[in-house]
Write a protein that holds these residues in place. Structure first.
Motif, mmCIF file in Angstrom:
data_model
loop_
_atom_site.group_PDB
_atom_site.id
_atom_site.type_symbol
_atom_site.label_atom_id
_atom_site.label_comp_id
_atom_site.label_asym_id
_atom_site.label_seq_id
_atom_site.Cartn_x
_atom_site.Cartn_y
_atom_site.Cartn_z
ATOM 1 N N GLY A 164 43.742 57.970 19.183
ATOM 2 C CA GLY A 164 44.999 57.479 18.652
ATOM 3 C C GLY A 164 45.298 56.070 19.124
ATOM 4 O O GLY A 164 44.685 55.567 20.065
ATOM 5 N N LEU A 165 46.252 55.448 18.456
ATOM 6 C CA LEU A 165 46.689 54.100 18.793
ATOM 7 C C LEU A 165 48.210 54.107 18.854
ATOM 8 O O LEU A 165 48.870 54.625 17.957
ATOM 9 C CB LEU A 165 46.233 53.096 17.723
ATOM 10 C CG LEU A 165 46.857 51.708 17.761
ATOM 11 C CD1 LEU A 165 46.272 50.914 18.919
ATOM 12 C CD2 LEU A 165 46.646 50.974 16.466
ATOM 13 N N GLY A 166 48.739 53.575 19.925
ATOM 14 C CA GLY A 166 50.181 53.412 20.066
ATOM 15 C C GLY A 166 50.468 51.954 20.362
ATOM 16 O O GLY A 166 49.865 51.364 21.262
ATOM 17 N N ALA A 167 51.358 51.343 19.596
ATOM 18 C CA ALA A 167 51.634 49.921 19.766
ATOM 19 C C ALA A 167 53.104 49.628 19.497
ATOM 20 O O ALA A 167 53.780 50.361 18.776
ATOM 21 C CB ALA A 167 50.769 49.087 18.826
ATOM 22 N N GLY B 62 49.746 47.126 22.493
ATOM 23 C CA GLY B 62 49.540 48.565 22.546
ATOM 24 C C GLY B 62 48.275 48.985 23.247
ATOM 25 O O GLY B 62 47.581 48.185 23.877
ATOM 26 N N MET B 63 48.005 50.284 23.121
ATOM 27 C CA MET B 63 46.829 50.896 23.740
ATOM 28 C C MET B 63 46.174 51.829 22.735
ATOM 29 O O MET B 63 46.841 52.391 21.870
ATOM 30 C CB MET B 63 47.225 51.686 24.978
ATOM 31 C CG MET B 63 47.767 50.836 26.099
ATOM 32 S SD MET B 63 48.187 51.816 27.532
ATOM 33 C CE MET B 63 46.575 52.306 28.070
ATOM 34 N N SER B 64 44.862 52.007 22.899
ATOM 35 C CA SER B 64 44.102 52.897 22.043
ATOM 36 C C SER B 64 43.257 53.816 22.921
ATOM 37 O O SER B 64 42.789 53.417 23.994
ATOM 38 C CB SER B 64 43.199 52.081 21.117
ATOM 39 O OG SER B 64 42.387 52.931 20.354
ATOM 40 N N TYR B 65 43.057 55.047 22.463
ATOM 41 C CA TYR B 65 42.215 56.006 23.181
ATOM 42 C C TYR B 65 41.325 56.715 22.173
ATOM 43 O O TYR B 65 41.794 57.100 21.102
ATOM 44 C CB TYR B 65 43.067 57.035 23.929
ATOM 45 C CG TYR B 65 42.235 58.129 24.553
ATOM 46 C CD1 TYR B 65 41.565 57.906 25.741
ATOM 47 C CD2 TYR B 65 42.097 59.363 23.933
ATOM 48 C CE1 TYR B 65 40.781 58.892 26.307
ATOM 49 C CE2 TYR B 65 41.321 60.350 24.495
ATOM 50 C CZ TYR B 65 40.667 60.111 25.678
ATOM 51 O OH TYR B 65 39.882 61.089 26.237
ATOM 52 N N GLN B 66 40.041 56.884 22.526
ATOM 53 C CA GLN B 66 39.117 57.630 21.682
ATOM 54 C C GLN B 66 38.261 58.533 22.546
ATOM 55 O O GLN B 66 37.837 58.143 23.636
ATOM 56 C CB GLN B 66 38.207 56.702 20.889
ATOM 57 C CG GLN B 66 38.870 56.038 19.723
ATOM 58 C CD GLN B 66 37.869 55.312 18.849
ATOM 59 O OE1 GLN B 66 36.752 55.047 19.252
ATOM 60 N NE2 GLN B 66 38.276 55.004 17.635
ATOM 61 N N SER C 225 50.510 60.517 8.797
ATOM 62 C CA SER C 225 50.800 59.092 8.928
ATOM 63 C C SER C 225 52.023 58.731 8.093
ATOM 64 O O SER C 225 52.312 59.347 7.077
ATOM 65 C CB SER C 225 49.597 58.252 8.509
ATOM 66 O OG SER C 225 49.339 58.458 7.147
ATOM 67 N N VAL D 56 43.262 57.689 15.066
ATOM 68 C CA VAL D 56 42.045 56.881 14.909
ATOM 69 C C VAL D 56 40.857 57.841 14.944
ATOM 70 O O VAL D 56 40.767 58.691 15.833
ATOM 71 C CB VAL D 56 41.912 55.851 16.053
ATOM 72 C CG1 VAL D 56 40.616 55.074 15.924
ATOM 73 C CG2 VAL D 56 43.096 54.911 16.059
ATOM 74 N N LEU E 5 52.470 54.407 15.704
ATOM 75 C CA LEU E 5 51.635 55.489 16.217
ATOM 76 C C LEU E 5 50.735 55.967 15.087
ATOM 77 O O LEU E 5 51.212 56.454 14.061
ATOM 78 C CB LEU E 5 52.500 56.647 16.718
ATOM 79 C CG LEU E 5 53.476 56.302 17.831
ATOM 80 C CD1 LEU E 5 54.412 57.469 18.089
ATOM 81 C CD2 LEU E 5 52.730 55.933 19.088
#
Length: 95
Positions: A62-65, A80-84, A18, A49, A46
């Motif tokens: 992850g999170l991308g915004a 942004g968008m988040s995926y888990q 990070s 998560v 970026l």
């Protein structure tokens, strides 16, 4: 114990990968060259998560915004968008 070591290694990797956050106000010395500092910052955020829960399992994603400030008096807005992905497979029992 092995599960704990895996979680700890993921946490350490996420912290190592990070970037730094600029949450504090810049010092008066830094205001001498605002143009170079503003041009070098990227508006993209970026971050990894992850979470762990006894009921829901372990999740990693992850999170991308995109960060945008509409005017000088407003806070930063995030788009942004988040995926888990989780190890939880749902309730066990009746279909």
């Amino acid at each position: 114990m092995r599960h704990f070591v895996t979680q700890l290694s993921v946490l350490l990797a996420a912290v190592a990968l990070s970037g730094t956050a600029d949450a504090q106000q810049p010092s008066p010395e830094a205001s001498a060259q605002p143009d170079a500092a503003e041009e070098s910052r990227s508006p993209w955020l970026l971050v990894p998560v992850f979470s762990s829960s006894p009921k829901l399992g372990t999740a990693l994603g992850g999170l991308g915004a995109y960060m945008h400030t509409f005017d000088a008096d407003s806070r930063v807005s995030l788009f942004g968008m988040s995926y888990q992905s989780s190890t939880w497979s749902g309730p066990v029992g009746r279909p």
